[in-house]
Design an enzyme around this catalytic site. Structure first.
Site, PDB file in Angstrom:
ATOM      1  N   PRO A   2       0.823  -1.214   0.000  1.00 55.52           N
ATOM      2  CA  PRO A   2       0.000   0.000   0.000  1.00 55.52           C
ATOM      3  C   PRO A   2       0.862   1.272   0.000  1.00 55.52           C
ATOM      4  O   PRO A   2       1.807   1.375   0.773  1.00 55.52           O
ATOM      5  CB  PRO A   2      -0.797  -0.100   1.305  1.00 55.52           C
ATOM      6  CG  PRO A   2      -0.590  -1.480   1.813  1.00 55.52           C
ATOM      7  CD  PRO A   2       0.680  -1.988   1.222  1.00 55.52           C
ATOM      8  N   GLU A   3       0.531   2.202  -0.890  1.00 55.20           N
ATOM      9  CA  GLU A   3       1.219   3.483  -0.950  1.00 55.20           C
ATOM     10  C   GLU A   3       0.200   4.575  -0.603  1.00 55.20           C
ATOM     11  O   GLU A   3      -0.919   4.264  -0.182  1.00 55.20           O
ATOM     12  CB  GLU A   3       1.824   3.685  -2.347  1.00 55.20           C
ATOM     13  CG  GLU A   3       2.796   2.559  -2.719  1.00 55.20           C
ATOM     14  CD  GLU A   3       3.423   2.728  -4.102  1.00 55.20           C
ATOM     15  OE1 GLU A   3       3.472   3.863  -4.603  1.00 55.20           O
ATOM     16  OE2 GLU A   3       3.869   1.722  -4.664  1.00 55.20           O
TER      17      GLU A   3
END
Ligand SMILES: [Zn+2]
Length: 288
Positions: A2-3
């Site tokens: 996840p960014e």
């Protein structure tokens, strides 16, 4: 992994579910999650806390409590959060923690690789903790092309590595850095400090554009990431170069290549992102 767009999507979904709610019961089954605290100790500290805000900084989700304390959640590689009525979430061998709220719902944390962290901070600890680890926030008004240039000034590291460095720019990882560099037409190995003002403007616009596209599509689901409802994002369908080595560049039809840059597998278009700067060199002199 996840960014920023994935964490921001989680934040937007959790905010209405959490704000105003009290943590009634907290179960933590993985000691790694809350180190250096013991699971029991962390659970006791969290029980009774009332949520006043759910914020994000870089890839950190920040649950702010009425007491002034905050819980920093970092999903790292495979962490994800689910929200639903108590008892409604299916059994999960990778569940590491469950928070029961005072409205009869649960927030469950799952993490296959177990690199995620929950860090409980006192009010005065939050700002120093974040500022020691994170640089500019790319979607804020104060993040300008000039501010990006200042962050990159004098740096010899490849631009790919500089953008992955959370202390220069917070929230970008492998996916959105590759996408932003493709949008900007900048080769991943260009020295960060040698970008021209015109390139910095393009890169600034491209970073914001790639992140905004990710948020609009609820993030990219490549492996474990899902929204708190358990739904996948759709940004993976819109990625232009990431994970597409061998396919044709959507802009020029050249085959996308994969190489190593900033210690990571990196996808780029050799035609749209030339290493030599010939196409743009006449525009403006490189700052010295
Ligand atoms: Zn191309």
């Amino acid at each position: 992994m996840p960014e920023l767009p994935e964490v921001e999507t989680v934040r937007r979904r959790l905010e209405p579910a959490l704000v105003g709610r009290t943590f009634v019961r907290v179960e933590i089954s993985d000691p790694r999650l809350v180190r250096p605290l013991e699971p029991q100790e962390a659970a006791q500290a969290l029980e009774g806390e009332r949520v006043v805000a759910v914020r994000r900084r870089g890839k950190y989700l920040i649950v702010c409590f009425g007491s002034g304390r905050s819980l920093l959640i970092h999903l790292r590689m495979t962490g994800s959060l689910r929200h639903g009525p108590t008892g409604s979430l299916p059994d999960d061998p990778h569940r590491r923690a469950v928070v029961t709220l005072d409205d009869g719902t649960d927030v469950a944390y799952r993490d296959v690789r177990r690199f995620g962290t929950w860090t409980l901070l006192e009010a005065r600890e939050l700002d120093p903790y974040l500022s020691a680890r994170l640089g500019a926030e790319p979607l804020t008004r104060t993040f300008t092309a000039r501010a990006l240039g200042t962050r990159l000034e004098g740096r010899r590291a490849p631009i790919k590595a500089a953008l992955l460095d959370q202390r220069s720019l917070a929230g970008m990882g492998n996916i959105y850095v590759d996408e932003a560099l493709w949008r900007a037409g900048i080769h991943p190995l260009r020295p960060a400090g040698e970008l021209t003002p015109a390139e910095l403007r393009r890169l600034h616009r491209s970073i914001r554009g790639a992140l905004a596209a990710g948020i609009a599509r609820q993030g990219a689901t490549l492996r474990d990431y899902a929204t708190p409802n358990g739904e996948p994002g759709t940004m993976q369908l819109e990625l232009k170069v990431y994970g597409r080595a061998g396919e044709r560049c959507p802009r020029c039809r050249t085959a996308i290549e994969k190489m190593r840059a900033g210690g990571r597998g990196t996808s780029f278009c050799p035609r749209c992102q030339p290493l030599t700067q010939e196409r743009v060199r006449p525009a403006t002199p490189t700052r010295s």
